[in-house]
Design an enzyme around this catalytic site. Structure first.
Site, PDB file in Angstrom:
ATOM      1  N   HIS A 260      -2.446  18.042  32.535  1.00 42.03           N
ATOM      2  CA  HIS A 260      -3.221  18.350  31.326  1.00 42.03           C
ATOM      3  C   HIS A 260      -2.678  17.627  30.100  1.00 42.03           C
ATOM      4  CE1 HIS A 260      -5.624  21.861  32.917  1.00 42.03           C
ATOM      5  NE2 HIS A 260      -4.771  21.633  33.903  1.00 42.03           N
TER       6      HIS A 260
ATOM      7  N   ASP B 183      -1.755  14.289  22.256  1.00 41.81           N
ATOM      8  CA  ASP B 183      -2.284  15.454  22.979  1.00 41.81           C
ATOM      9  C   ASP B 183      -3.044  14.968  24.207  1.00 41.81           C
ATOM     10  OD1 ASP B 183      -2.893  18.121  23.473  1.00 41.81           O
ATOM     11  OD2 ASP B 183      -3.456  18.516  21.383  1.00 41.81           O
TER      12      ASP B 183
HETATM   13  O1  F6P Z   1      -0.963  21.855  29.406  1.00 43.92           O
HETATM   14  C1  F6P Z   1      -0.277  22.396  28.369  1.00 43.92           C
HETATM   15  C2  F6P Z   1       0.437  23.712  28.654  1.00 43.92           C
HETATM   16  O2  F6P Z   1       1.704  23.597  29.165  1.00 43.92           O
HETATM   17  C3  F6P Z   1      -0.348  24.583  29.576  1.00 43.92           C
HETATM   18  O3  F6P Z   1       0.273  24.706  30.798  1.00 43.92           O
HETATM   19  C4  F6P Z   1      -0.461  25.862  28.823  1.00 43.92           C
HETATM   20  O4  F6P Z   1      -1.802  26.154  28.717  1.00 43.92           O
HETATM   21  C5  F6P Z   1      -0.017  25.604  27.405  1.00 43.92           C
HETATM   22  O5  F6P Z   1       0.548  24.341  27.403  1.00 43.92           O
HETATM   23  C6  F6P Z   1       0.881  26.687  26.866  1.00 43.92           C
HETATM   24  O6  F6P Z   1       2.218  26.454  27.199  1.00 43.92           O
HETATM   25  P1  F6P Z   1       3.180  27.549  27.813  1.00 43.92           P
HETATM   26  O7  F6P Z   1       2.672  27.864  29.183  1.00 43.92           O
HETATM   27  O8  F6P Z   1       4.524  26.907  27.823  1.00 43.92           O
HETATM   28  O9  F6P Z   1       3.100  28.737  26.910  1.00 43.92           O
END
Ligand code: F6P
Length: 471
Positions: free
Chosen positions: A155, A363
């Protein structure tokens, strides 16, 4: 149809108040539509040995979550995933804090996931693994004898090999992606960067096409820009603007125009830079003073990590400075809120805003940008100001694209957005909305699944060359 098994670090269990962020926004509806199993971390850190996997069924989906041990959470999540991979993949070599111990913890947790996931797997399941936390998961599953179709989607950005190779031990980690059948990226640039890595670092040469042979499998590389539920979000926003919550916010603005920003508190989002741009806007376009309010909603994130505390301090200082310098007893230029808001509340606020400021320094995609566009009233839309370094910039080319490192340029864009004639706003919005309907969330998931489930075919335009030495 094979059962779909989704694996990600965060799992969006429906009755949980915490949200998994952009990833949950993408995966939740996809899985609910098709049905299947969602496996990942429970969000809990166990004091001793973790409990067995917890299983919960809701609607069409089985949620299987597992706790992490304290040292695993520290080395895997706070350590390698978020203090090494996150900064490096966001082009921030300066912030990476590599230790071999954390790398060991990262591989250990991927093994742990494989060990617990395999108890739930059937031989004909299709497995879709998400994000940078789980790069070696397919390799761990293959070593346990699982021959399932396994796809991977990242992502976040994938930088050029010149940056990735600054990651110590990258040669142990990145080639592990060759154990997937399909490796998906948000943008062509990310996919090309990965292809270049494979060619430069793994001794593979690419004649043409988007796939290569690895052992007896074909590994395909694809671009799948993640979308949002564009039309459903638009309907939600139409209802949400009528809620008491949004009406109260609008009343509190006393007729002033609202600019909105919504981001996790993360250095990749460029929040201090954006605030400097707003400060520059107030300095350079004084006619707007007292007539506009910038609302920045920023839930805290990854709070155990020092760089996240640092960015919190920087943002707090910028808010104080701007409000101290330009505020009046009757007007606060910048409202800064750490509380997380519901999707409905955000949808209504986006629709009420005259401009959306989405200016990450880097991003993968940025779904706030897409939701902001989806939420607008097509007859009187607000304007999206978007960083050219967000993956979304490609599909949102009709937004005002800015360089987030140029506060003066962003200040000019804010002025332009607020002053933009209705006809231009309508045209820009309609152009972007059309693209976001055509590539909405279900389209993204269907394209990925179709590419993953397609039988490897000799007519595939792939080329391989030398598999030796990979992984
Ligand atoms: O893709 C970005 C990401 O790591 C996703 O896994 C998640 O939606 C978001 O950031 C939030 O991050 P975390 O899971 O570290 O809170």
């Amino acid at each position: 149809m094979a059962r779909l098994v989704v694996v990600s670090n965060r799992v969006g269990v429906p009755d949980r108040s915490t949200r998994a962020g952009g990833l949950e926004v993408a995966i939740g509806p996809t899985l609910r539509r098709r049905g299947g199993l969602w496996f990942g971390w429970s969000g809990r850190v166990a004091d001793g040995d973790p409990d067995p996997t917890k299983i919960a069924d809701h609607d069409n989906v089985t949620y299987a979550t597992i706790d992490l041990r304290k040292d695993d959470h520290q080395e895997f999540y706070n350590g390698f995933a978020n203090r090494v991979l996150w900064p490096i993949l966001h082009y921030r070599l300066d912030l990476a804090e590599f230790t071999r111990r954390d790398l060991g913890g990262y591989f250990r947790v991927n093994e742990f996931f494989a060990r617990h996931l395999e108890k739930l797997l059937k031989p004909d399941d299709t497995i879709w693994v998400h994000d940078y936390h789980l790069i070696p998961l397919a390799k761990a599953l293959r070593e346990r004898g699982h021959a399932n179709k396994i796809g991977f989607f990242i992502h976040i950005p994938f930088p050029p090999p010149e940056i990735v190779t600054a990651l110590p031990n990258h040669d142990q980690l990145i080639p592990a992606l060759c154990h997937y059948d399909l490796v998906g990226f948000q943008t062509e640039v990310d996919a090309t960067n990965f292809s270049r890595y494979i060619a430069n670092e793994c001794g593979l040469s690419w004649a043409a096409g988007n796939a290569f042979h690895y052992g007896n499998r074909v590994v395909t590389i694809g671009t799948f820009p993640v979308g949002v539920e564009t039309e459903a979000f638009s309907r939600l926003a139409r209802r949400a603007i009528e809620t008491t919550f949004v009406r109260d916010v609008l009343d509190s603005l006393s007729g002033r125009a609202m600019i909105i920003g919504v981001d996790r508190l993360d250095y990749s989002k460029g929040i201090p830079e954006r605030m400097s741009a707003f400060e520059r806007f107030l300095a350079n376009f004084p006619d707007w003073r007292g007539k506009v309010t910038y609302l920045q909603i920023t839930p805290r994130s990854r709070t155990d990590i020092a760089e996240y505390a640092d960015i919190g301090r920087l943002v707090g200082e910028a808010v104080g400075r701007i409000n101290g310098t330009y505020g009046e007893a009757s007007w606060t230029p910048l409202r800064y809120i750490n509380k997380a808001h519901s999707r409905t509340a955000l949808a209504g606020l986006y629709r009420a805003a005259r401009a959306g400021l989405v200016t990450p320094l880097r991003d993968g995609m940025n779904l706030v940008a897409k939701e902001f566009v989806a939420a607008q009233n097509p007859d009187d839309p607000g304007v999206l100001i978007l960083s050219r370094f967000a993956g979304a910039a490609h599909e949102c080319a009709a937004a005002l694209l800015v360089n987030p490192y140029d506060p003066e340029g962003v200040a000019i864009a804010i002025n332009r957005a607020l002053a933009m004639p209705l006809e231009e706003r309508r045209q820009r919005h309609a152009a972007t909305y059309k693209v976001l309907v055509a590539n909405d969330l279900s389209h993204w998931a269907e394209r990925f699944m179709a590419a993953l489930e397609r039988p490897p075919n000799a007519a595939n335009d792939w080329t391989q060359v030398r598999a030796a030495g990979i992984g």
